[in-house]
Design an enzyme around this catalytic site. Sequence first.
Site, PDB file in Angstrom:
ATOM      1  N   ASP A   8       0.856  -1.185   0.000  1.00  0.00           N
ATOM      2  CA  ASP A   8       0.000   0.000   0.000  1.00  0.00           C
ATOM      3  C   ASP A   8       0.892   1.236   0.000  1.00  0.00           C
ATOM      4  O   ASP A   8       1.786   1.364   0.845  1.00  0.00           O
ATOM      5  CB  ASP A   8      -0.903   0.013   1.230  1.00  0.00           C
ATOM      6  CG  ASP A   8      -1.984  -1.057   1.176  1.00  0.00           C
ATOM      7  OD1 ASP A   8      -2.049  -1.784   0.154  1.00  0.00           O
ATOM      8  OD2 ASP A   8      -2.751  -1.164   2.151  1.00  0.00           O
ATOM      9  N   ASP A 129     -15.262  -2.969  -1.439  1.00  0.00           N
ATOM     10  CA  ASP A 129     -14.846  -2.747  -0.058  1.00  0.00           C
ATOM     11  C   ASP A 129     -16.086  -2.474   0.771  1.00  0.00           C
ATOM     12  O   ASP A 129     -16.925  -1.649   0.385  1.00  0.00           O
ATOM     13  CB  ASP A 129     -13.895  -1.554   0.024  1.00  0.00           C
ATOM     14  CG  ASP A 129     -12.744  -1.670  -0.968  1.00  0.00           C
ATOM     15  OD1 ASP A 129     -12.305  -2.807  -1.205  1.00  0.00           O
ATOM     16  OD2 ASP A 129     -12.300  -0.636  -1.487  1.00  0.00           O
TER      17      ASP A 129
END
Length: 240
Positions: A8, A129
């Site tokens: 990330d 998500d």
Amino acid sequence: MILYPAIDLKDGQAVRLLRGDMDAATVFSDTPAEQAAHFVEAGAEWLHLVDLNGAFAGTPVNAAPVEAILASVDIPVQLGGGIRDMATIERWLDRGLARVILGTVAVENPTLVRDAAKTFPGKVAVGLDARNGRVATRGWAEETELLVTDLARQFEDAGIAAIIYTDIERDGAMGGPNVAATAALARAVDIPVIASGGVSSLDDLAALKETGVIAGAISGRALYDGAIDLAAAMALMKAA
């Protein structure tokens, strides 16, 4: 089942967030390309990248570290975060990405997802998500009333390569993935489903694999912290 080590990216660094909170970032590497090379040396066969700044900005922000990673590894790489138009999709694929992940636009512009999947077969995934089963967008900052399964079914005939399902409340918390919800989604659609959020041990990976319906798993913090040994995890993935 494929294991995707996660990198990330925030402000050019490799970080992990806790439950998607940009203010709760732990920096694990100032040189993401070196981290990517380390994963490859340990046996990784795919990499999963997220441009965290891009997810909030709505446009790529961490292009430089992504390009450095692409130049340093010879395995397929997928990327999500800030990819919201056809020009950006095409640009990233031209730069060597194996797959782009479309999240926010899957809610806001599903036609783009369909067009991209048709134009670039096998190279477009959808990132779903969710908090409590409902889809969140724009870097998880905005919640919708859409149920994950309902949205996933809208893309059943679109030709997308995979769905990446993240349980936000589990992400970065090292508490284990939501196996039941991920398996339920995988059974509800014919699209391959990749689990993300909370994958923090070999037991977690084994539980996901044992469902027989989950196509892959993404893990980040556990690999950085050493809770999962990547070589052992790869052996588990390949075991009959």
